[in-house]
Design a protein around this motif. Structure first.
Motif, PDB file in Angstrom:
ATOM      1  N   SER A   1      -8.480  -2.992  -1.262  1.00  0.00           N
ATOM      2  CA  SER A   1      -8.328  -4.093  -3.114  1.00  0.00           C
ATOM      3  C   SER A   1      -6.840  -5.231  -2.501  1.00  0.00           C
ATOM      4  CB  SER A   1      -7.458  -3.441  -4.352  1.00  0.00           C
ATOM      5  OG  SER A   1      -7.308  -4.203  -4.546  1.00  0.00           O
TER       6      SER A   1
ATOM      7  N   ASP B   1      -5.586   6.832   4.863  1.00  0.00           N
ATOM      8  CA  ASP B   1      -6.314   8.296   4.053  1.00  0.00           C
ATOM      9  C   ASP B   1      -7.339   6.939   3.145  1.00  0.00           C
ATOM     10  OD1 ASP B   1      -3.947   7.701   2.143  1.00  0.00           O
ATOM     11  OD2 ASP B   1      -2.973   8.996   2.176  1.00  0.00           O
ATOM     12  N   ILE B   2      -7.885   8.237   2.032  1.00  0.00           N
ATOM     13  CA  ILE B   2      -9.127   7.190   1.423  1.00  0.00           C
ATOM     14  C   ILE B   2      -8.073   6.416   0.448  1.00  0.00           C
ATOM     15  CG2 ILE B   2      -9.258   9.355  -0.382  1.00  0.00           C
ATOM     16  CD1 ILE B   2     -12.218   6.547   0.967  1.00  0.00           C
ATOM     17  N   HIS B   3      -6.466   6.938  -0.280  1.00  0.00           N
ATOM     18  CA  HIS B   3      -6.354   6.139  -0.912  1.00  0.00           C
ATOM     19  C   HIS B   3      -5.276   5.341  -0.125  1.00  0.00           C
ATOM     20  CE1 HIS B   3      -3.818   5.448  -4.400  1.00  0.00           C
ATOM     21  NE2 HIS B   3      -2.598   5.171  -3.373  1.00  0.00           N
ATOM     22  N   SER B   4      -5.348   5.082   0.548  1.00  0.00           N
ATOM     23  CA  SER B   4      -5.077   3.825   1.556  1.00  0.00           C
ATOM     24  C   SER B   4      -6.205   2.802   1.906  1.00  0.00           C
ATOM     25  CB  SER B   4      -3.815   4.259   2.874  1.00  0.00           C
ATOM     26  OG  SER B   4      -3.078   4.965   2.436  1.00  0.00           O
TER      27      SER B   4
ATOM     28  N   LEU C   1      -8.423   2.352  -0.251  1.00  0.00           N
ATOM     29  CA  LEU C   1      -8.663   1.919  -1.016  1.00  0.00           C
ATOM     30  C   LEU C   1      -7.850   1.000  -1.206  1.00  0.00           C
ATOM     31  CD1 LEU C   1     -10.050   4.470  -3.492  1.00  0.00           C
ATOM     32  CD2 LEU C   1     -11.509   3.656  -2.509  1.00  0.00           C
ATOM     33  N   LEU C   2      -6.346   1.232  -1.301  1.00  0.00           N
ATOM     34  CA  LEU C   2      -5.684   0.385  -1.733  1.00  0.00           C
ATOM     35  C   LEU C   2      -5.742  -0.649  -0.823  1.00  0.00           C
ATOM     36  CD1 LEU C   2      -2.471   2.498  -2.057  1.00  0.00           C
ATOM     37  CD2 LEU C   2      -3.725   1.188  -3.951  1.00  0.00           C
TER      38      LEU C   2
ATOM     39  N   VAL D   1       0.701  -1.348   0.250  1.00  0.00           N
ATOM     40  CA  VAL D   1      -0.143   0.034   0.268  1.00  0.00           C
ATOM     41  C   VAL D   1       0.827   1.251   0.418  1.00  0.00           C
ATOM     42  CG1 VAL D   1      -2.048  -0.884   0.635  1.00  0.00           C
ATOM     43  CG2 VAL D   1      -0.263   0.309   2.156  1.00  0.00           C
ATOM     44  N   TYR D   2       1.914   1.177  -0.077  1.00  0.00           N
ATOM     45  CA  TYR D   2       2.921   2.378  -0.992  1.00  0.00           C
ATOM     46  C   TYR D   2       3.245   2.438   0.917  1.00  0.00           C
ATOM     47  CZ  TYR D   2       1.885   0.787  -4.723  1.00  0.00           C
ATOM     48  OH  TYR D   2       1.760  -0.229  -6.468  1.00  0.00           O
TER      49      TYR D   2
END
Length: 192
Positions: free
Chosen positions: A52, A43-46, A48-49, A25-26
């Motif tokens: 997934s 955060d929202i990006h994390s 979502l990752l 998840v970077y």
């Protein structure tokens, strides 16, 4: 904070370490650790990752934390609005009461510092207005309800929507009258 427990559960089920999840998840391993211990939220990006990577829906991953996150965001917005509103009030008062003394003591050069005070007041007025627009606040009753952490019911909200055009005119006229009276009295006081 259930999201941390969810992340830990899904990570353990996959049999991967915090470091391996962090790579997927970077983020850093410490960040994953902070999520799992509830020290902070992804955060929202994390999110979502993570959804997934774990192959689960956002609802499953977040469970009851969405409500907690909304409350935290709301509290942050209320604190932000109150802080900006307080600073704006101070500089608005300073704008009104410093005009005549600046002119009296510094002649027309007094306009220079007064314009600075006025510019700061305008800056915070625009910031407060931005928060009001983001939260759909227009009338005094809506603002008070927001700062108390509640929303108006539908009937109250419709009544306030009907008042909006009139309140804007009344605020403008009232502010102009108060400013005129204060400046007039200060001018008389300093006998310009």
């Amino acid at each position: 904070m259930e999201v941390g427990a969810q992340i830990k559960k899904y990570r353990s089920n996959m049999g991967i370490s915090q470091e391996e999840l962090a790579e997927k998840v970077y983020v850093s391993r410490q960040t994953v650790s902070n999520w799992e211990t509830g020290k902070n939220y992804p955060d929202i990006h994390s999110v979502l990752l993570l959804s997934s990577v774990f192959n689960v829906s956002l609802d499953q991953l977040m469970k009851g934390d969405v409500k907690i996150m909304k409350n935290e965001i709301k509290e942050t917005e209320i604190k932000k609005f109150n802080k900006i509103g307080g600073i704006y009030a101070v500089f608005l008062i300073l704008t009104v009461i410093t005009f005549v003394p600046f002119i009296a003591f510094m002649d027309w050069y007094g306009l220079i510092p007064w314009i600075g005070v006025y510019a700061i007041a305008l800056y915070f007025a625009f910031k407060a207005d931005k928060v009001k627009k983001e939260n759909h606040l227009s009338t005094y009753k809506e603002i008070v309800a927001f700062t108390e952490g509640r929303r108006l019911d539908e009937i109250e909200e419709q009544q306030e929507i009907g008042k909006r055009p009139y309140q804007a005119v009344m605020y403008m006229l009232g502010s102009a009258a108060i400013a005129f009276i204060v400046v007039y009295l200060m001018a008389k006081l300093f006998s310009l």
